[in-house]
Write a protein that holds these residues in place. Structure first.
Motif, mmCIF file in Angstrom:
data_model
loop_
_atom_site.group_PDB
_atom_site.id
_atom_site.type_symbol
_atom_site.label_atom_id
_atom_site.label_comp_id
_atom_site.label_asym_id
_atom_site.label_seq_id
_atom_site.Cartn_x
_atom_site.Cartn_y
_atom_site.Cartn_z
ATOM 1 N N ASP A 1 8.264 14.553 -10.735
ATOM 2 C CA ASP A 1 7.982 15.805 -11.436
ATOM 3 C C ASP A 1 7.636 16.918 -10.450
ATOM 4 O O ASP A 1 7.229 17.992 -10.849
ATOM 5 C CB ASP A 1 6.844 15.614 -12.445
ATOM 6 N N HIS A 2 7.791 16.633 -9.168
ATOM 7 C CA HIS A 2 7.503 17.653 -8.148
ATOM 8 C C HIS A 2 8.495 18.805 -8.311
ATOM 9 O O HIS A 2 9.698 18.591 -8.299
ATOM 10 C CB HIS A 2 7.664 17.088 -6.747
ATOM 11 N N GLY A 3 8.010 20.009 -8.463
ATOM 12 C CA GLY A 3 8.896 21.163 -8.549
ATOM 13 C C GLY A 3 9.955 21.001 -9.616
ATOM 14 O O GLY A 3 11.117 21.331 -9.405
ATOM 15 N N ASP A 4 9.549 20.518 -10.794
ATOM 16 C CA ASP A 4 10.538 20.142 -11.806
ATOM 17 C C ASP A 4 11.109 21.315 -12.574
ATOM 18 O O ASP A 4 12.078 21.137 -13.319
ATOM 19 C CB ASP A 4 9.916 19.142 -12.788
ATOM 20 N N ASP B 1 2.629 23.162 -16.849
ATOM 21 C CA ASP B 1 3.367 21.913 -16.622
ATOM 22 C C ASP B 1 2.789 20.830 -17.511
ATOM 23 O O ASP B 1 1.634 20.905 -17.960
ATOM 24 C CB ASP B 1 3.249 21.503 -15.136
ATOM 25 N N SER C 1 6.879 25.922 -12.538
ATOM 26 C CA SER C 1 5.924 25.055 -11.834
ATOM 27 C C SER C 1 6.166 25.081 -10.325
ATOM 28 O O SER C 1 5.226 24.964 -9.539
ATOM 29 C CB SER C 1 5.982 23.619 -12.379
ATOM 30 N N ASP D 1 1.644 22.513 -10.460
ATOM 31 C CA ASP D 1 2.811 21.623 -10.470
ATOM 32 C C ASP D 1 2.364 20.161 -10.421
ATOM 33 O O ASP D 1 2.013 19.638 -9.361
ATOM 34 C CB ASP D 1 3.724 21.950 -9.283
ATOM 35 N N ILE D 2 2.403 19.514 -11.567
ATOM 36 C CA ILE D 2 2.095 18.078 -11.612
ATOM 37 C C ILE D 2 3.204 17.333 -10.880
ATOM 38 O O ILE D 2 4.393 17.619 -11.073
ATOM 39 C CB ILE D 2 2.015 17.586 -13.061
HETATM 40 CA CA LIG Z 1 5.874 19.226 -12.069
#
Ligand SMILES: [Ca+2]
Ligand SMILES: [Ca+2]
Ligand SMILES: [Ca+2]
Ligand SMILES: [Ca+2]
Length: 403
Positions: free
Chosen positions: A36-39, A258, A43, A50-51
């Motif tokens: 989910d980084h930089g999804d 997010d 975010s 950013d989760i």
């Molecule tokens: Ca995220």
């Protein structure tokens, strides 16, 4: 083989519904990246919110406690650990708890932080609150640039028995982003090239992320929030504080940026133009079919059949994108647990190879993986279980990065 709950007549209905939606929907070009980084654009542009990942597992040392964790603000380089390893005081970090088996969370734990204002070596204060227990506070673990990082600072609230850790850790997620992207592109171009997965380079190795982890006594939770059928669901959400809302009403005062439950859903299965919308939505929107057409259309393009679309939908769509854990399933082993019976999608442990598990179902239960099968550093054997932060290396020492 992993077994999923809730494969039922309702599931068949979902598959039928998805098929109908699929027949009329537009097919966007997918872009597949991290858990989910930089999804999503919003975010990515608000990194504090950013989760990266959400975790949910029983403490393998004491199955009477459940561990809930969230990582945010990934890709912090070790050389900037001290400057970037701080929590945003204007962000709410929320754990929604779903305890009745539907798509509507029933309780929430909120974590916020004081401003980093006094000195670089002074911890921030984490405030952990909910409507079912009084807010308590705890110091964060302060990152440094030493050869060896700090020991994790763990605070246990005497009133509830809840323990908390907040600080910089090694990013526990492991995955080869470019290898996977190239493989997916080849499938979508009708010339599958499995060799693209042979890079085996962990895009996250060598980098840090901020983590929040809670250890919650299940007996205390059950006394305040009965968990029906022992099935606890968790969704991580982040929101930016609305300045006009008084701090005394914090749970009403955020603009959601997010959210995350099951790994890779937004990143892998939602078209680019709807990724912000997905992050701003709630599990009930998933369950009402808001994104079902897009998810099914991409799975179809990847060659996933109805049976396995149904399996994936039962986990991430039918009752909302919520990570769910059977509190009665024992978790054992080192580093947060390793026994197969307790693996994702029964919650999610730090070491679970969630990418390979999801690929297994996308590939119609044929073995498919990214050839990155474990984290680059060991996980701790006790709470908070996250691996120690990556520290600056001496001359000539591999920094683990694998870009
Ligand atoms: Ca995220
Ligand atoms: Ca509920
Ligand atoms: Ca790592
Ligand atoms: Ca893998």
């Amino acid at each position: 083989m992993l077994r999923f709950r809730n494969r039922s007549k309702k599931l068949s209905a979902w598959i039928t519904l998805f098929s109908l939606i699929f027949a009329t929907c537009f097919l966007p070009t997918p872009k597949i990246g991290a858990a989910d980084h930089g999804d999503a654009p919003a975010s990515s542009n608000d990194r504090s919110c950013d989760i990266a990942d959400v975790y949910l597992f029983l403490d393998p040392n004491d199955n009477s406690k459940v561990i809930v964790g969230m990582t945010v603000q990934g890709f912090i380089v070790p050389a900037e650990a001290a400057n970037f390893g701080i929590f945003d005081p204007n962000v709410g970090y929320l754990f929604d708890l779903e305890t009745t088996g539907d798509a509507v969370p029933d309780q929430q734990i909120e974590v916020t932080f004081s401003e980093k204002a006094t000195s670089a070596t002074t911890p921030q204060t984490a405030y952990v609150g909910s409507s079912f227990f009084p807010t308590f506070s705890a110091p964060t673990t302060v990152a440094n640039l030493n050869p060896t990082g700090p020991d994790p600072v763990v605070t246990t609230d005497p009133a509830t028995g809840i323990s908390v850790f907040a600080g910089l850790v090694d990013d526990p997620f492991f995955f080869d982003i470019p290898g996977f992207n190239r493989f997916v592109a080849s499938v979508l171009a009708s010339s599958p090239n499995a060799a693209a997965l042979n890079r085996g380079r962990d895009s996250f190795a060598g980098y840090n992320t901020l983590a929040i982890a809670l250890s919650i006594p299940i007996s205390y939770l059950q006394s305040k929030v009965p968990v029906v059928g022992n099935s606890l669901g968790v969704v991580g959400r982040t929101g930016r504080r609305i300045p006009t809302v008084p701090p005394a009403a914090p749970r009403l005062g955020y603009t959601q940026v997010d959210r995350m439950g099951i790994p890779a859903v937004n990143v892998a299965l939602i078209p680019f133009a709807r990724k912000n919308e997905y992050n701003r939505a709630l599990p009930i929107n998933d369950a009402n079919g808001q994104f079902a057409g897009d998810i099914v259309s991409l799975l179809r393009r990847l060659g996933t059949n109805d049976t396995n679309i149904g399996v994936l939908a039962s986990v991430a769509v039918a009752k909302g994108d919520i990570l769910r854990l059977n509190l009665g399933q024992p978790n054992t082993g080192s580093g947060g647990g390793t026994n197969a019976a307790a693996a994702f999608p029964n919650g999610r442990r730090l070491g679970d190879d969630v990418v390979d598990t999801i690929l297994f179902f996308i590939a119609n239960q044929n073995k498919l993986g990214d050839n990155v099968n474990s984290n680059d550093v060991p996980f701790r054997n006790q709470f908070p279980f996250f691996g120690a932060a990556q520290q600056p290396r001496d001359s000539g020492i591999d920094d683990n990065t694998r870009n």
